[in-house]
Write an enzyme that holds these catalytic residues in place. Structure first.
Site, PDB file in Angstrom:
ATOM      1  CG  HIS A  16      39.946  22.793 -29.040  1.00  0.00           C
ATOM      2  ND1 HIS A  16      38.628  22.628 -28.421  1.00  0.00           N
ATOM      3  CD2 HIS A  16      40.787  23.290 -28.020  1.00  0.00           C
ATOM      4  CE1 HIS A  16      38.847  22.884 -27.078  1.00  0.00           C
ATOM      5  NE2 HIS A  16      39.967  23.278 -26.925  1.00  0.00           N
TER       6      HIS A  16
ATOM      7  CG  ASP B  53      37.862  22.672 -23.030  1.00  0.00           C
ATOM      8  OD1 ASP B  53      38.715  23.276 -22.380  1.00  0.00           O
ATOM      9  OD2 ASP B  53      38.005  23.399 -24.301  1.00  0.00           O
TER      10      ASP B  53
END
Length: 454
Positions: free
Chosen positions: A272, A323
């Site tokens: 991220h 994810d």
């Protein structure tokens, strides 16, 4: 599922590390590319395809979350965000057994293959039994992941997660985190066990994943990093609250603290890294670490946008991951990555150099960055695993296109509907866009969800 395939293929056009090549013959021995040769025409023994691309790495997955896809799309009485979504996730895992985990992960993995991903980085933190007690074999849940990878055929980079605390400064973990928790000693024992198991899969890789700075103390992080020579992945700076909490604890922002205090280099993947200052962005790019970007999940959770333009200008490298697996689609990850930056910058073709193809820039960077992050080789090159996909040259959105324009058409127009076949170590696992074991794996998944959602 993947064996030691031998064979030969003829591609009318193929994306090689050196660029596009026409009329290419690729030979495979024991699942590896043994030769890539120019060929004026196919030989009688060659399997023939029009367009070949290397398979993409998926650098960040929580496979079990495929089972909760869509379950957190009902707004609560207050504002929703990552932290309310996390409570839904904690409730979902209460019933997960090793068998149910394998069923969910296997579906996620065949969907990855159908989408053009041929290797997955499994950021695996669901270690213990439902009451939080360790299994007799500490790797029981990891064994379920390995089994799911084996039956789907996907390549695996396994990243066991160290998780010890509920917040910065070593806060006591919460009840919802009971299945994740390790001490440094128990985690070292898990890694020893995993080292003996990982070799059951062809070209599998074992790394580690300190979950985040909020779940790992500085002393624990210093103990963890020498435990592996493989990849090191960590969640960092995903949420604004996370940044604020880190500053309250340390006086520094998460990426700033990590780069100042740990030997971050090319083995690291900072997942991220959404909320960075320009200085942090420059420092991260200079470190050689890969930015692990997951645009679909980041959009679903309302995380924010990664500072991609400056990061690329500074020479940074990135890859993509699925994810939370709320939607598994490599082309959509890349398209949304570009479109998010367009919305932010009020411009177009953000990821391409002047005069360049955006589809090509996205695909090639995701390939090289993902491979670096997962400790593996990628691409149609001599000595690499024969992991590749073929496109349907009759797809309307690819009509009249050649070379990089094929990638523009794939990512921005056709999407994964143009993917006809996917091979892993030379074995065809996807045909006509469907995994060869889809029916059986999907049926078992439906039974598993009947138990988990009852």
């Amino acid at each position: 599922m993947t064996g030691q395939a031998d064979g030969s293929f003829h591609f009318a056009t193929a994306l090689l590390p050196s660029g596009w090549a026409n009329s290419v013959r690729m030979e495979i021995r024991d699942g590896m590319i043994s030769a890539i040769l120019p060929a004026r025409s196919p030989g009688p023994e060659d399997e023939r395809h029009a367009i070949a691309l290397p398979g993409l790495p998926n650098l960040h997955s929580h496979a079990f979350q495929r089972g909760m896809a869509g379950l957190a799309e009902k707004r609560g009485p207050a504002d929703d965000g990552f932290w309310t979504w996390r409570e839904t996730m904690y409730r979902f895992i209460d019933r997960l057994t090793p068998d149910l985990l394998q069923a969910v992960a296997a579906l996620a993995y065949i969907e990855m293959l159908e989408a053009g991903f041929t290797r997955v980085g499994e950021f695996h933190y669901l270690h213990h039994d439902r009451d939080g007690a360790p299994f007799g074999d500490p790797a029981t849940m990891s064994v379920a992941i390995i089994a799911a990878a084996a039956e789907s055929g996907i390549a695996l980079t396994h990243l066991p997660v160290f998780y010890a605390h509920s917040g910065f400064g070593g806060q006591v973990p919460g009840e919802g985190q009971r299945r994740f928790i390790h001490s440094p000693d128990s985690f070292a024992a898990l890694l020893d066990r995993m080292a003996a198991l990982i070799g059951t899969l062809p070209d599998a890789v074992l790394g580690i994943a300190p979950h985040s700075l909020r779940a790992v103390t500085p002393d624990e992080l210093a103990l963890l990093t020498p435990l592996t020579q493989g990849p090191i992945h960590i969640h960092v700076a995903e949420q604004v609250r996370e940044v604020e909490d880190c500053m309250a604890w340390s006086g520094a922002r998460p990426v700033e603290w990590l780069l100042d205090n740990m030997p971050v280099d090319r083995r690291w993947c900072l997942v991220h890294a959404t909320h960075m200052t320009p200085t942090e962005t420059q420092m991260m790019a200079a470190s050689g670490a890969v930015a692990g970007l997951c645009p679909i999940t980041e959009a679903n959770l309302g995380d924010g946008l990664f500072p991609a333009q400056q990061f690329m200008q500074e020479g940074g490298i990135w890859g993509i991951g699925s994810d939370s697996n709320v939607l598994i689609d490599a082309t959509e990850e890349l398209r949304l990555l570009e479109y998010g930056q367009r919305l932010f910058a009020h411009g177009r073709n953000i990821f391409s150099p002047p005069g360049g193809s955006t589809g090509s820039a996205l695909f090639r960077t995701a390939l090289t960055g993902g491979a670096q992050a997962l400790g593996a080789s990628a691409g149609l090159a001599l000595g690499n695993a024969a992991d590749f996909l073929t496109l349907n040259h009759d797809h309307p959105s690819l009509a009249g296109r050649t070379d990089d324009a094929l990638l523009d058409g794939l990512i921005f127009v056709a999407g994964k509907s143009a993917i006809d076949g996917v091979w892993r170590r030379g074995d065809r696992l996807v045909e006509g866009g469907r995994h060869v074991a889809r029916d059986a794996i999907a049926a078992r998944y439906r039974r598993a969800l009947g138990v988990l959602l009852a």
